[in-house]
Design a protein around this motif. Structure first.
Motif, PDB file in Angstrom:
ATOM      1  N   TRP B  34       0.856  -1.190   0.000  1.00  0.00           N
ATOM      2  CA  TRP B  34       0.000   0.000   0.000  1.00  0.00           C
ATOM      3  C   TRP B  34       0.890   1.237   0.000  1.00  0.00           C
ATOM      4  CZ3 TRP B  34      -4.967   0.378  -1.056  1.00  0.00           C
ATOM      5  CH2 TRP B  34      -5.812  -0.716  -0.844  1.00  0.00           C
ATOM      6  N   TYR B  35       0.591   2.102  -0.979  1.00  0.00           N
ATOM      7  CA  TYR B  35       1.280   3.378  -1.079  1.00  0.00           C
ATOM      8  C   TYR B  35       0.262   4.501  -0.895  1.00  0.00           C
ATOM      9  CZ  TYR B  35       5.464   1.258  -3.256  1.00  0.00           C
ATOM     10  OH  TYR B  35       6.607   0.534  -3.515  1.00  0.00           O
ATOM     11  N   GLN B  36       0.720   5.599  -0.320  1.00  0.00           N
ATOM     12  CA  GLN B  36      -0.078   6.822  -0.242  1.00  0.00           C
ATOM     13  C   GLN B  36       0.577   7.851  -1.162  1.00  0.00           C
ATOM     14  OE1 GLN B  36       0.516   9.684   3.017  1.00  0.00           O
ATOM     15  NE2 GLN B  36      -1.648   9.429   3.542  1.00  0.00           N
ATOM     16  N   GLN B  37      -0.238   8.475  -2.000  1.00  0.00           N
ATOM     17  CA  GLN B  37       0.303   9.504  -2.878  1.00  0.00           C
ATOM     18  C   GLN B  37      -0.528  10.772  -2.762  1.00  0.00           C
ATOM     19  OE1 GLN B  37       0.297   8.741  -7.143  1.00  0.00           O
ATOM     20  NE2 GLN B  37       2.131   9.993  -7.407  1.00  0.00           N
ATOM     21  N   LYS B  38       0.102  11.819  -2.267  1.00  0.00           N
ATOM     22  CA  LYS B  38      -0.558  13.116  -2.200  1.00  0.00           C
ATOM     23  C   LYS B  38      -0.251  13.899  -3.473  1.00  0.00           C
ATOM     24  CE  LYS B  38      -0.821  13.188   2.777  1.00  0.00           C
ATOM     25  NZ  LYS B  38      -0.630  13.951   4.030  1.00  0.00           N
ATOM     26  N   SER B  39      -1.036  14.920  -3.699  1.00  0.00           N
ATOM     27  CA  SER B  39      -0.956  15.658  -4.948  1.00  0.00           C
ATOM     28  C   SER B  39       0.460  16.135  -5.233  1.00  0.00           C
ATOM     29  CB  SER B  39      -1.921  16.846  -4.881  1.00  0.00           C
ATOM     30  OG  SER B  39      -1.907  17.559  -6.092  1.00  0.00           O
ATOM     31  N   SER B  40       0.904  15.847  -6.450  1.00  0.00           N
ATOM     32  CA  SER B  40       2.222  16.283  -6.935  1.00  0.00           C
ATOM     33  C   SER B  40       3.390  15.710  -6.128  1.00  0.00           C
ATOM     34  CB  SER B  40       2.312  17.815  -6.954  1.00  0.00           C
ATOM     35  OG  SER B  40       1.314  18.359  -7.781  1.00  0.00           O
ATOM     36  N   GLN B  41       3.158  14.595  -5.460  1.00  0.00           N
ATOM     37  CA  GLN B  41       4.237  13.950  -4.711  1.00  0.00           C
ATOM     38  C   GLN B  41       4.452  12.523  -5.205  1.00  0.00           C
ATOM     39  OE1 GLN B  41       3.871  14.216  -0.451  1.00  0.00           O
ATOM     40  NE2 GLN B  41       3.167  16.344  -0.502  1.00  0.00           N
ATOM     41  N   ALA B  42       5.558  11.940  -4.807  1.00  0.00           N
ATOM     42  CA  ALA B  42       5.837  10.557  -5.150  1.00  0.00           C
ATOM     43  C   ALA B  42       4.989   9.623  -4.291  1.00  0.00           C
ATOM     44  CB  ALA B  42       7.319  10.260  -4.918  1.00  0.00           C
ATOM     45  N   PRO B  43       4.699   8.438  -4.790  1.00  0.00           N
ATOM     46  CA  PRO B  43       4.049   7.437  -3.940  1.00  0.00           C
ATOM     47  C   PRO B  43       4.938   7.110  -2.752  1.00  0.00           C
ATOM     48  CG  PRO B  43       3.970   6.780  -6.241  1.00  0.00           C
ATOM     49  CD  PRO B  43       4.900   7.949  -6.164  1.00  0.00           C
ATOM     50  N   LYS B  44       4.327   7.039  -1.581  1.00  0.00           N
ATOM     51  CA  LYS B  44       5.067   6.757  -0.345  1.00  0.00           C
ATOM     52  C   LYS B  44       4.580   5.428   0.220  1.00  0.00           C
ATOM     53  CE  LYS B  44       5.875   8.676   4.284  1.00  0.00           C
ATOM     54  NZ  LYS B  44       5.373   7.476   4.970  1.00  0.00           N
ATOM     55  N   LEU B  45       5.498   4.518   0.424  1.00  0.00           N
ATOM     56  CA  LEU B  45       5.139   3.195   0.925  1.00  0.00           C
ATOM     57  C   LEU B  45       4.672   3.272   2.376  1.00  0.00           C
ATOM     58  CD1 LEU B  45       5.097   0.130   0.328  1.00  0.00           C
ATOM     59  CD2 LEU B  45       7.422   0.029   1.243  1.00  0.00           C
ATOM     60  N   LEU B  46       3.487   2.708   2.633  1.00  0.00           N
ATOM     61  CA  LEU B  46       2.955   2.641   3.996  1.00  0.00           C
ATOM     62  C   LEU B  46       3.362   1.334   4.668  1.00  0.00           C
ATOM     63  CD1 LEU B  46      -0.676   3.960   3.352  1.00  0.00           C
ATOM     64  CD2 LEU B  46       1.236   5.218   4.393  1.00  0.00           C
ATOM     65  N   LEU B  76      -6.854  -1.818   3.382  1.00  0.00           N
ATOM     66  CA  LEU B  76      -6.255  -0.704   4.108  1.00  0.00           C
ATOM     67  C   LEU B  76      -7.348  -0.081   4.965  1.00  0.00           C
ATOM     68  CD1 LEU B  76      -4.095   1.478   4.677  1.00  0.00           C
ATOM     69  CD2 LEU B  76      -4.808   2.616   2.578  1.00  0.00           C
ATOM     70  N   ASP B  77      -7.125  -0.057   6.262  1.00  0.00           N
ATOM     71  CA  ASP B  77      -8.068   0.543   7.197  1.00  0.00           C
ATOM     72  C   ASP B  77      -7.484   1.839   7.747  1.00  0.00           C
ATOM     73  OD1 ASP B  77      -8.382  -2.788   8.349  1.00  0.00           O
ATOM     74  OD2 ASP B  77      -9.916  -1.707   7.192  1.00  0.00           O
ATOM     75  N   ILE B  78      -8.265   2.884   7.641  1.00  0.00           N
ATOM     76  CA  ILE B  78      -7.878   4.146   8.267  1.00  0.00           C
ATOM     77  C   ILE B  78      -8.843   4.372   9.413  1.00  0.00           C
ATOM     78  CG2 ILE B  78      -7.338   6.580   7.920  1.00  0.00           C
ATOM     79  CD1 ILE B  78      -7.154   6.027   4.922  1.00  0.00           C
ATOM     80  N   ARG B  79      -8.341   4.310  10.625  1.00  0.00           N
ATOM     81  CA  ARG B  79      -9.215   4.236  11.810  1.00  0.00           C
ATOM     82  C   ARG B  79      -9.932   5.551  12.077  1.00  0.00           C
ATOM     83  NH1 ARG B  79      -5.807   1.200  16.417  1.00  0.00           N
ATOM     84  NH2 ARG B  79      -4.409   2.942  16.032  1.00  0.00           N
ATOM     85  N   SER B  80      -9.231   6.647  11.926  1.00  0.00           N
ATOM     86  CA  SER B  80      -9.823   7.955  12.202  1.00  0.00           C
ATOM     87  C   SER B  80      -9.234   8.952  11.208  1.00  0.00           C
ATOM     88  CB  SER B  80      -9.528   8.384  13.646  1.00  0.00           C
ATOM     89  OG  SER B  80     -10.125   9.623  13.932  1.00  0.00           O
ATOM     90  N   PRO B  81      -9.806   8.978  10.011  1.00  0.00           N
ATOM     91  CA  PRO B  81      -9.226   9.813   8.946  1.00  0.00           C
ATOM     92  C   PRO B  81      -9.220  11.285   9.318  1.00  0.00           C
ATOM     93  CG  PRO B  81     -10.876   8.308   8.070  1.00  0.00           C
ATOM     94  CD  PRO B  81     -10.980   8.251   9.559  1.00  0.00           C
ATOM     95  N   GLY B  82      -8.078  11.917   9.065  1.00  0.00           N
ATOM     96  CA  GLY B  82      -7.980  13.355   9.203  1.00  0.00           C
ATOM     97  C   GLY B  82      -7.916  13.996   7.834  1.00  0.00           C
ATOM     98  N   LEU B  83      -8.015  15.308   7.821  1.00  0.00           N
ATOM     99  CA  LEU B  83      -7.997  16.018   6.537  1.00  0.00           C
ATOM    100  C   LEU B  83      -6.695  15.743   5.785  1.00  0.00           C
ATOM    101  CD1 LEU B  83      -9.525  19.455   7.622  1.00  0.00           C
ATOM    102  CD2 LEU B  83     -10.687  17.509   6.569  1.00  0.00           C
ATOM    103  N   GLY B  84      -5.618  15.538   6.527  1.00  0.00           N
ATOM    104  CA  GLY B  84      -4.321  15.280   5.922  1.00  0.00           C
ATOM    105  C   GLY B  84      -4.192  13.904   5.300  1.00  0.00           C
ATOM    106  N   ASP B  85      -5.193  13.052   5.502  1.00  0.00           N
ATOM    107  CA  ASP B  85      -5.153  11.710   4.918  1.00  0.00           C
ATOM    108  C   ASP B  85      -5.785  11.664   3.537  1.00  0.00           C
ATOM    109  OD1 ASP B  85      -5.826  10.357   8.194  1.00  0.00           O
ATOM    110  OD2 ASP B  85      -3.904  10.728   7.204  1.00  0.00           O
ATOM    111  N   ALA B  86      -6.326  12.776   3.105  1.00  0.00           N
ATOM    112  CA  ALA B  86      -6.875  12.819   1.744  1.00  0.00           C
ATOM    113  C   ALA B  86      -5.739  12.629   0.749  1.00  0.00           C
ATOM    114  CB  ALA B  86      -7.563  14.151   1.504  1.00  0.00           C
ATOM    115  N   ALA B  87      -5.888  11.641  -0.102  1.00  0.00           N
ATOM    116  CA  ALA B  87      -4.797  11.280  -1.015  1.00  0.00           C
ATOM    117  C   ALA B  87      -5.286  10.208  -1.973  1.00  0.00           C
ATOM    118  CB  ALA B  87      -3.590  10.748  -0.230  1.00  0.00           C
TER     119      ALA B  87
END
Lengths: 108, 115
Positions: B34-46, B76-87
């Motif tokens: 599982w990777y997280q990728q935010k706008s204009s950034q590289a995929p980041k391995l979780l 992938l479970d996100i227990r308590s999503p915050g605004l910063g988890d949008a991706a």
């Protein structure tokens, strides 16, 4: 450790050539190149392995200089479809670590 | 065709409301990432699973969890999503993690929006 890509962005006219570089301070076992269009998944382009090899796919080719620990992606006679963000990824005995990407825009 | 499938493609959740993203594969690969990728950034391995062995990246927040009930599925479970988890969340697979020539195949991604 994240590989370093350059340039960060480039704008080309159709038919022009471009080179994207990827380097690492750690020993590279392989370099993987991907292209990602906006809102889509990264699409695999090619892998280069140790031994200084070069590869080509249509008008996109790449080289890997193991001694310098860098790879270059060459886009020849660019087409509009080449637009996107190009990522290099490196791996040894770990999963892929991606560089920050190079945004390529090809205009008519 | 053998492939990596992610559902849903778009997910909207509320701040703090748990959310689960799904990935399945028909490649019969041992490893799922599982990777997280935010706008204009590289995929980041979780994190990744090698078979049933879970491998967490050191900087992955505790808010992110994963399950792999069988070879084909990974969640992938996100227990308590915050605004910063949008991706965009990307799932990928490969046969192993140690072969330099081994390609990682990516799914189409799930775009998560947190309101």
């Amino acid at each position: 450790q994240q590989p370093v890509q350059s340039p960060q962005a480039v704008i080309l006219r159709e038919g022009e050539d471009a080179v994207i570089n990827c380097s690492s301070s750690k020993a590279l076992y392989s370099v993987h190149w991907y292209r990602q269009k906006h809102g889509e998944a990264p699409i695999f382009l090619m892998i280069l392995l140790k031994g200084g090899e070069q590869k080509g796919h249509d008008k996109i080719s790449a080289s890997f200089n193991e001694k310098k620990q860098q790879s270059s992606l060459y886009l020849t006679a660019s087409q509009l479809s080449y637009s996107g963000t190009y990522f290099c990824g490196t791996r040894g005995n770990t999963p892929l670590v991606f560089g920050k990407g190079t945004r390529l825009s090809v205009i008519a | 065709d053998a492939m990596v499938i992610q559902n849903p493609r778009y997910q909207v959740t509320q701040f703090g409301k748990p959310v689960t993203l799904s990935c399945s594969q028909t490649l019969n690969h041992n490893v799922m990432y599982w990777y997280q990728q935010k706008s204009s950034q590289a995929p980041k391995l979780l994190f990744h699973y090698y078979d049933k062995d879970f491998n967490n990246e050191a900087d992955t927040p505790d808010n992110f969890q994963s399950r792999r009930p069988n070879t084909s599925f990974c969640f992938l479970d996100i227990r308590s999503p915050g605004l910063g988890d949008a991706a965009m969340y990307l799932c990928a697979t490969s046969r192993d993690t140690t072969t330099a020539s081994e390609t990682q195949y990516f799914g189409p991604g799930t775009r998560l929006l947190v309101l």
